[in-house]
Write an enzyme that holds these catalytic residues in place. Structure first.
Site, short mmCIF file in Angstrom:
data_model
loop_
_atom_site.label_atom_id
_atom_site.label_comp_id
_atom_site.label_asym_id
_atom_site.label_seq_id
_atom_site.Cartn_x
_atom_site.Cartn_y
_atom_site.Cartn_z
N CYS A 52 0.82 -1.22 0.00
CA CYS A 52 0.00 0.00 0.00
C CYS A 52 0.85 1.27 0.00
O CYS A 52 0.38 2.35 -0.34
CB CYS A 52 -0.93 0.02 1.21
N GLY A 123 -2.33 -13.69 -3.51
CA GLY A 123 -2.66 -12.34 -3.97
C GLY A 123 -3.28 -12.29 -5.34
O GLY A 123 -3.96 -13.23 -5.78
N ARG A 143 3.01 -3.41 -8.19
CA ARG A 143 2.58 -4.42 -7.22
C ARG A 143 3.65 -4.70 -6.17
O ARG A 143 3.34 -4.95 -5.03
CB ARG A 143 2.20 -5.72 -7.95
N GLU A 190 -9.67 6.51 -18.09
CA GLU A 190 -10.55 5.56 -17.40
C GLU A 190 -11.67 5.15 -18.37
O GLU A 190 -12.33 6.00 -18.96
CB GLU A 190 -11.10 6.21 -16.13
N ASP A 293 -6.49 -11.53 -1.56
CA ASP A 293 -6.96 -11.10 -2.88
C ASP A 293 -7.38 -12.26 -3.77
O ASP A 293 -8.10 -12.07 -4.74
CB ASP A 293 -5.84 -10.34 -3.62
P1 FAD Z 1 -0.25 -10.04 -1.47
O1 FAD Z 1 -0.05 -9.12 -0.34
O2 FAD Z 1 -0.17 -9.49 -2.84
O3 FAD Z 1 0.83 -11.20 -1.33
C1 FAD Z 1 0.90 -12.25 -2.23
C2 FAD Z 1 2.33 -12.75 -2.34
O4 FAD Z 1 2.30 -14.07 -2.81
C3 FAD Z 1 3.17 -11.97 -3.32
O5 FAD Z 1 4.36 -11.52 -2.71
C4 FAD Z 1 3.48 -12.99 -4.42
O6 FAD Z 1 4.77 -12.80 -4.97
C5 FAD Z 1 3.39 -14.29 -3.68
N1 FAD Z 1 3.07 -15.44 -4.53
C6 FAD Z 1 2.02 -15.58 -5.37
N2 FAD Z 1 2.03 -16.80 -5.94
C7 FAD Z 1 3.11 -17.45 -5.45
C8 FAD Z 1 3.65 -18.75 -5.65
N3 FAD Z 1 3.07 -19.62 -6.46
N4 FAD Z 1 4.77 -19.06 -4.98
C9 FAD Z 1 5.36 -18.19 -4.15
N5 FAD Z 1 4.89 -16.96 -3.91
C10 FAD Z 1 3.78 -16.58 -4.55
N6 FAD Z 1 -5.30 -2.22 0.13
C11 FAD Z 1 -5.88 -1.43 1.04
O7 FAD Z 1 -6.74 -1.90 1.78
N7 FAD Z 1 -5.55 -0.10 1.16
C12 FAD Z 1 -4.60 0.46 0.38
O8 FAD Z 1 -4.29 1.65 0.52
C13 FAD Z 1 -3.98 -0.33 -0.60
N8 FAD Z 1 -3.05 0.19 -1.43
C14 FAD Z 1 -2.45 -0.61 -2.35
C15 FAD Z 1 -1.50 -0.07 -3.20
C16 FAD Z 1 -0.87 -0.85 -4.13
C17 FAD Z 1 0.12 -0.23 -5.05
C18 FAD Z 1 -1.17 -2.24 -4.22
C19 FAD Z 1 -0.49 -3.12 -5.22
C20 FAD Z 1 -2.13 -2.78 -3.39
C21 FAD Z 1 -2.78 -1.99 -2.45
N9 FAD Z 1 -3.75 -2.51 -1.61
C22 FAD Z 1 -4.36 -1.70 -0.69
C23 FAD Z 1 -4.18 -3.91 -1.71
C24 FAD Z 1 -3.48 -4.79 -0.71
O9 FAD Z 1 -2.11 -4.60 -0.81
C25 FAD Z 1 -3.85 -6.23 -0.98
O10 FAD Z 1 -5.24 -6.38 -0.86
C26 FAD Z 1 -3.17 -7.22 -0.02
O11 FAD Z 1 -1.80 -7.09 -0.07
C27 FAD Z 1 -3.58 -8.64 -0.38
O12 FAD Z 1 -2.90 -9.55 0.42
P2 FAD Z 1 -2.58 -11.03 -0.10
O13 FAD Z 1 -1.87 -11.70 1.01
O14 FAD Z 1 -3.80 -11.63 -0.63
O15 FAD Z 1 -1.62 -10.82 -1.34
#
Ligand code: FAD
Length: 560
Positions: A52, A123, A143, A190, A293
């Site tokens: 974020c 994610g 990302r 957009e 996600d």
């Molecule tokens: P992630 O945090 O994305 O983690 C997933 C990880 O899994 C990644 O590091 C990836 O490399 C790894 N991975 C995937 N597949 C594999 C595999 N097969 N083997 C090994 N590793 C793997 N949300 C908010 O609520 N407020 C905000 O202000 C906000 N700002 C954001 C700004 C940006 C630029 C981004 C990109 C996202 C933002 N988000 C925000 C969204 C938030 O970051 C995500 O909702 C959150 O990180 C999701 O968590 P996650 O654990 O599902 O996935």
């Protein structure tokens, strides 16, 4: 969410993805179970980083990359006895044998690791549509830390003066702000007819006008079609044939859940494309949990299934999955879509359903109010308006959703309403909410109370609302109860000006057989007028939010 049976045993827990959901789950599992073995795999070079914060790292608000690292593998090892393997891609799951195959991205070698419980938190991938020129240098997604490092190098190594941000959602707008901060002229492109697609258009337009005032070129209702290399920089062409030069392009058009691994493991996917999980975050395959996600969640208010890529739900789901894995009771309540975005000193936030989503789900038993109170009392310097929209169920006053836009105090109001929604509160609860007040913080009737009071007036039949959308088609007499000076500056076409103070003397000018629709600047004087006229036997409706709301609808009709 369906219910799936089967609990894995936690003795050896493997976690795929070590950021929001995965890292939360790992730490929680350790806090609850000192004995289990926990290994976290991430294909990236970092775990537990602040995605974020990435837009602000690009904008150099956050200078040092280290600030983005919330926890390191070393901290996980020392503090939690959790093993973290970065640059480790999990490429296969054999659910029957309870084994995963990991590719070490340093050596290229693959190896097998067995598990008792497997948690997927992979994610979502930024969407990269297969358009001509999509792979040209200068086109970026945001990302990971390496992604944002690439943008920073592009900015520092070249003479870069313009950027096109594709997508006007929260990441797009945060990037627009930070690229402008770096001195670039920014266009936001957009495809929808509004920025911030999750909120309703008449709320989003306030934000859009602010972006334009701050020098952002906003192009709506136009999708990107192709990218071409120019002598210097790129040319972005759109579906409507526009051509916008850009030295840098950011793609922020949404994300797609990473489900390949889950699918290959035999996990069922939901209709929205996310991994189907039950309220304990169990997938359809015994021994496999999924969070974040990548999963499909249920919207608490409407029951709709969706993917909602937000950090709060990912963190809480990670915690819940970990509890379930170690054998504790925990279940996820579903999401409300509570979210906030700030850019260019303007904030937009929402919780619950938008009006668009209610209509999409065929819900017609709802009502809405608009109001524009100051974020604190007017007599204390610096009050700025909160433009607030509240949606509630007509039959019983249940709060369905709220959206607000303004400079200050936005997140606080939406958070209060969010909690009320979680507790299945009604507009009568908002009317009675006891909230912080001193002159610099709010008002004795806080905007949240006011929203509740107006809605409760509607529920009790003390106030009837007119719909802005019917303005051009109604036979009603439109009365503007503001002062002549305000009326002169701009009014609804066809409206008659009878200032509130003259209304009692001029009652004979009002129709007895037609409806009378009244409005003022924000709704307050029109409410007084409504009460007065009802008691004189008139058929009165109030145009909610007054001329301020009218202008938003009028701008939408005029195409922004
Ligand atoms: P992630 O945090 O994305 O983690 C997933 C990880 O899994 C990644 O590091 C990836 O490399 C790894 N991975 C995937 N597949 C594999 C595999 N097969 N083997 C090994 N590793 C793997 N949300 C908010 O609520 N407020 C905000 O202000 C906000 N700002 C954001 C700004 C940006 C630029 C981004 C990109 C996202 C933002 N988000 C925000 C969204 C938030 O970051 C995500 O909702 C959150 O990180 C999701 O968590 P996650 O654990 O599902 O996935």
């Amino acid at each position: 969410m369906s219910h799936h049976g089967g609990r894995g045993r936690a003795r050896k827990l493997l976690i795929v993805g070590g950021v929001a959901g995965g890292a939360s789950a790992a730490a929680r599992a350790r806090r609850m179970d000192e004995d289990c073995e926990i290994i976290v795999f991430d294909r990236g070079p970092h775990v537990s980083f602040a995605n974020c914060g990435l837009p602000y790292f690009v904008g150099e608000v956050i200078q040092d990359e280290k600030e983005l690292l919330i926890a390191t593998p070393e901290l996980f090892r020392k503090r939690f006895n959790i093993e973290v393997r970065t640059r480790s891609d999990v490429v296969r799951v054999d659910a029957k044998a309870r084994q995963i195959t990991v590719r070490d991205l340093e050596s290229g070698k693959e190896y097998v690791e067995s598990y008792d419980s497997l948690l997927l938190s992979p994610g979502a991938q930024p969407i990269r549509p297969p358009l001509p020129g999509i792979d040209l240098p200068g086109i970026f997604v945001v990302r990971t830390i390496p992604d944002s490092r690439k943008i920073r190098s592009w900015l520092s190594d070249r003479d870069v003066s313009s950027a096109v941000v594709i997508g006007g959602g929260f990441i797009g707008l945060e990037m627009a702000e930070n690229l402008q901060r770096r001195g670039l002229a920014v266009t936001v492109l957009e495809a929808a007819n509004q920025v911030m697609p999750p909120v309703d258009p008449e709320v989003a337009i306030v934000f859009q006008h602010h972006l334009e005032e701050r020098g952002v070129n906003v192009e709506l209702g136009d999708a990107v079609a192709a990218f071409e290399q120019r002598e210097q920089g790129l040319m972005v062409s759109t579906g409507s044939g526009k051509r916008v030069p850009a030295d840098l392009v950011v793609l922020a058009i949404g994300v797609r859940p990473e489900t390949a691994l889950a699918k290959a493991a035999g996990c069922t996917l939901g209709e929205s494309g996310g991994i189907d999980v039950d309220e304990h975050m169990r997938t359809s395959v015994p021994g496999i949990w999924a969070v974040g996600d990548a999963v499909e969640v249920r919207r608490a208010v409407s029951g709709a299934e969706l993917v909602l890529p937000l950090a709060g739900p990912a963190n809480r789901q990670g915690r819940i999955a970990a509890d379930d894995i170690v054998g504790r009771q925990a279940s996820f309540r579903g999401v409300q879509g509570t979210s906030v975005c700030g850019a260019f000193d303007m904030v937009v936030a929402m919780t619950g359903c938008s009006e668009k989503s209610l209509r999409r789900n065929g819900m017609s038993d709802y009502e809405r109010v608009y109001l524009h109170p100051g974020h604190h009392v007017g007599y204390y310097p610096g009050a700025t308006p909160i433009h607030l929209k509240l949606l509630f169920r007509r039959s019983d006053g249940l709060i369905l959703g709220a959206q607000a836009v303004g400079s200050h105090g936005i997140a606080r109001r939406i958070d209060v309403i969010s909690m009320a929604i979680q507790k299945e509160g009604t507009v009568f609860d908002l009317e009675e909410a006891e909230l912080c007040y001193a002159p610099q913080f709010g008002a004795a009737k806080d905007p949240v109370n006011l929203a509740g009071m107006i809605a409760a007036n509607v529920m009790r039949g003390d106030l009837k609302l007119a719909r802005w959308e019917e303005l051009g088609q109604t036979a009603a007499q439109i009365i503007d109860v503001r002062s002549p000076a305000e009326f002169e500056k701009g009014a609804i076409p066809g409206a008659v000006n009878i200032p509130l103070e003259e209304l009692r003397e001029r009652l004979d000018e009002l129709s007895d057989d037609r409806e009378v629709w009244v409005y003022c600047q924000v709704g307050q004087r029109a409410y007084y007028a409504t009460r007065l006229l009802i008691q004189h036997g008139k058929q009165v409706r109030n145009l909610p939010g007054g001329y301020t709301t009218y202008q938003n609808f009028a701008a939408l009709r005029a195409g922004g």
